[in-house]
Write a protein that holds these residues in place. Sequence first.
Motif, PDB file in Angstrom:
ATOM      1  N   HIS A  33       0.827  -1.206   0.000  1.00 18.96           N
ATOM      2  CA  HIS A  33       0.000   0.000   0.000  1.00 18.96           C
ATOM      3  C   HIS A  33       0.861   1.255   0.000  1.00 18.96           C
ATOM      4  O   HIS A  33       0.609   2.201  -0.772  1.00 18.96           O
ATOM      5  N   GLN A  34       1.877   1.279   0.842  1.00 16.67           N
ATOM      6  CA  GLN A  34       2.760   2.439   0.879  1.00 16.67           C
ATOM      7  C   GLN A  34       3.535   2.603  -0.423  1.00 16.67           C
ATOM      8  O   GLN A  34       3.750   3.725  -0.894  1.00 16.67           O
ATOM      9  N   TYR A  35       3.964   1.490  -0.994  1.00 15.13           N
ATOM     10  CA  TYR A  35       4.631   1.559  -2.294  1.00 15.13           C
ATOM     11  C   TYR A  35       3.707   2.187  -3.336  1.00 15.13           C
ATOM     12  O   TYR A  35       4.108   3.077  -4.105  1.00 15.13           O
ATOM     13  N   ALA A  36       2.458   1.729  -3.351  1.00 17.89           N
ATOM     14  CA  ALA A  36       1.514   2.191  -4.372  1.00 17.89           C
ATOM     15  C   ALA A  36       1.247   3.687  -4.274  1.00 17.89           C
ATOM     16  O   ALA A  36       1.226   4.395  -5.291  1.00 17.89           O
ATOM     17  N   VAL A  37       1.048   4.191  -3.047  1.00 14.69           N
ATOM     18  CA  VAL A  37       0.684   5.599  -2.871  1.00 14.69           C
ATOM     19  C   VAL A  37       1.899   6.515  -2.890  1.00 14.69           C
ATOM     20  O   VAL A  37       1.885   7.575  -3.541  1.00 14.69           O
ATOM     21  N   ASN A  38       2.964   6.118  -2.196  1.00 18.84           N
ATOM     22  CA  ASN A  38       4.111   7.012  -1.998  1.00 18.84           C
ATOM     23  C   ASN A  38       5.130   6.998  -3.123  1.00 18.84           C
ATOM     24  O   ASN A  38       5.909   7.946  -3.257  1.00 18.84           O
ATOM     25  N   LEU A  39       5.140   5.939  -3.926  1.00 20.90           N
ATOM     26  CA  LEU A  39       6.149   5.845  -4.979  1.00 20.90           C
ATOM     27  C   LEU A  39       5.548   5.583  -6.355  1.00 20.90           C
ATOM     28  O   LEU A  39       5.836   6.312  -7.305  1.00 20.90           O
ATOM     29  N   ILE A  87       6.277  19.341  -9.396  1.00 18.54           N
ATOM     30  CA  ILE A  87       6.757  19.527  -8.028  1.00 18.54           C
ATOM     31  C   ILE A  87       6.455  18.263  -7.237  1.00 18.54           C
ATOM     32  O   ILE A  87       5.291  17.851  -7.131  1.00 18.54           O
ATOM     33  N   ASN A  88       7.485  17.645  -6.715  1.00 17.12           N
ATOM     34  CA  ASN A  88       7.340  16.424  -5.945  1.00 17.12           C
ATOM     35  C   ASN A  88       7.576  16.706  -4.467  1.00 17.12           C
ATOM     36  O   ASN A  88       8.677  17.090  -4.071  1.00 17.12           O
ATOM     37  N   VAL A  89       6.528  16.538  -3.674  1.00 15.01           N
ATOM     38  CA  VAL A  89       6.613  16.780  -2.239  1.00 15.01           C
ATOM     39  C   VAL A  89       7.016  15.464  -1.569  1.00 15.01           C
ATOM     40  O   VAL A  89       6.209  14.549  -1.449  1.00 15.01           O
ATOM     41  N   VAL A  90       8.256  15.376  -1.160  1.00  8.69           N
ATOM     42  CA  VAL A  90       8.784  14.146  -0.561  1.00  8.69           C
ATOM     43  C   VAL A  90       8.652  14.283   0.955  1.00  8.69           C
ATOM     44  O   VAL A  90       7.546  14.297   1.479  1.00  8.69           O
ATOM     45  N   SER A  91       9.722  14.417   1.681  1.00  6.59           N
ATOM     46  CA  SER A  91       9.717  14.594   3.143  1.00  6.59           C
ATOM     47  C   SER A  91      11.154  14.525   3.610  1.00  6.59           C
ATOM     48  O   SER A  91      11.977  13.823   2.998  1.00  6.59           O
ATOM     49  N   GLY A  93      12.987   6.311  -2.275  1.00  8.82           N
ATOM     50  CA  GLY A  93      12.796   5.903  -3.668  1.00  8.82           C
ATOM     51  C   GLY A  93      12.174   7.017  -4.490  1.00  8.82           C
ATOM     52  O   GLY A  93      12.565   7.262  -5.636  1.00  8.82           O
ATOM     53  N   PHE A  94      11.186   7.715  -3.903  1.00  6.47           N
ATOM     54  CA  PHE A  94      10.545   8.844  -4.576  1.00  6.47           C
ATOM     55  C   PHE A  94      11.553   9.950  -4.857  1.00  6.47           C
ATOM     56  O   PHE A  94      11.576  10.534  -5.946  1.00  6.47           O
ATOM     57  N   ALA A  95      12.409  10.233  -3.886  1.00  7.13           N
ATOM     58  CA  ALA A  95      13.433  11.263  -4.073  1.00  7.13           C
ATOM     59  C   ALA A  95      14.391  10.880  -5.196  1.00  7.13           C
ATOM     60  O   ALA A  95      14.776  11.726  -6.019  1.00  7.13           O
ATOM     61  N   GLY A  96      14.794   9.610  -5.236  1.00  3.12           N
ATOM     62  CA  GLY A  96      15.679   9.151  -6.297  1.00  3.12           C
ATOM     63  C   GLY A  96      15.015   9.254  -7.659  1.00  3.12           C
ATOM     64  O   GLY A  96      15.629   9.695  -8.641  1.00  3.12           O
ATOM     65  N   PHE A  97      13.761   8.846  -7.724  1.00  2.00           N
ATOM     66  CA  PHE A  97      13.009   8.955  -8.983  1.00  2.00           C
ATOM     67  C   PHE A  97      12.932  10.407  -9.435  1.00  2.00           C
ATOM     68  O   PHE A  97      13.132  10.726 -10.614  1.00  2.00           O
ATOM     69  N   SER A  98      12.650  11.301  -8.489  1.00  2.00           N
ATOM     70  CA  SER A  98      12.496  12.711  -8.821  1.00  2.00           C
ATOM     71  C   SER A  98      13.800  13.308  -9.359  1.00  2.00           C
ATOM     72  O   SER A  98      13.780  14.160 -10.256  1.00  2.00           O
ATOM     73  N   SER A  99      14.925  12.858  -8.831  1.00  3.22           N
ATOM     74  CA  SER A  99      16.221  13.351  -9.318  1.00  3.22           C
ATOM     75  C   SER A  99      16.458  12.955 -10.768  1.00  3.22           C
ATOM     76  O   SER A  99      16.961  13.749 -11.578  1.00  3.22           O
ATOM     77  N   ILE A 100      16.103  11.720 -11.119  1.00  4.23           N
ATOM     78  CA  ILE A 100      16.252  11.268 -12.500  1.00  4.23           C
ATOM     79  C   ILE A 100      15.239  11.979 -13.399  1.00  4.23           C
ATOM     80  O   ILE A 100      15.558  12.368 -14.531  1.00  4.23           O
ATOM     81  N   LEU A 101      14.030  12.171 -12.887  1.00  6.93           N
ATOM     82  CA  LEU A 101      13.007  12.902 -13.639  1.00  6.93           C
ATOM     83  C   LEU A 101      13.507  14.283 -14.014  1.00  6.93           C
ATOM     84  O   LEU A 101      13.310  14.748 -15.146  1.00  6.93           O
TER      85      LEU A 101
END
Length: 224
Positions: free
Chosen positions: A99-105, A128-132, A151-159
């Motif tokens: 569930h956390q994977y699906a929503v947060n990443l 704009i990606n709001v991480v934490s 993982g979201f932060a890493g994805f956003s850097s590549i994006l």
Amino acid sequence: MNILITGATSGIGYELTKLLASKGHKIVATGRNTDKLAELQTETQCFTIEADLSCATQTVEMFNKAYHQLGKLDVLINNAGMNSRKCAIEEFTLEEFDHQYAVNLRAPALLSREALTVMKPLKKGFIINVVSTVAKRANETMSVYTAMKQGFAGFSSILMKEAQPHGIKVTTLFPGGTDTNFREVERPQYMSAKSVAYTINQILELPEDVVMHEMVFRPPVELE
């Protein structure tokens, strides 16, 4: 600007929707709380879409509906996030992890993918990606949430690297402690959701020749 905001029915997303709508932007606000969506629509005249971002199909369908409603997409704000509970590593369940994977990443990744397809032909746009700041730390009992946010932060850097050559700006935000209903108890010493919304708006209003790649911001009581 035409803006899509996820996680708009509470906290940062709720305040951000109200603020950006007050400045004349055309907003599509999404979330799961139908009462809050109706409240936002009445107060701001924004468009709303109920969607569960833990479902990949609903996530993509929501994007398509939002894009159709807006006519074009200038800004995507991936704000939605969740943490089911704090627990030791040996205690988390597969259902919680998925569930956390699906929503947060997965959801912000899918929405960013869809946004690129409509922004690239226009050679402009803003994601704009709001991480934490949890992605900058290693706190016990926060393993799953931290993993997804990192993982979201890493994805956003590549994006950012893939999008910027096409005229699309990407900003990764790392807000610190914020006093929202995301927390079990009130934290008045933390930043208010309104303050975080104001900060995000300031980024949207930066000069055209400025790109904020990353930004860490915290309440004064936090030193790291």
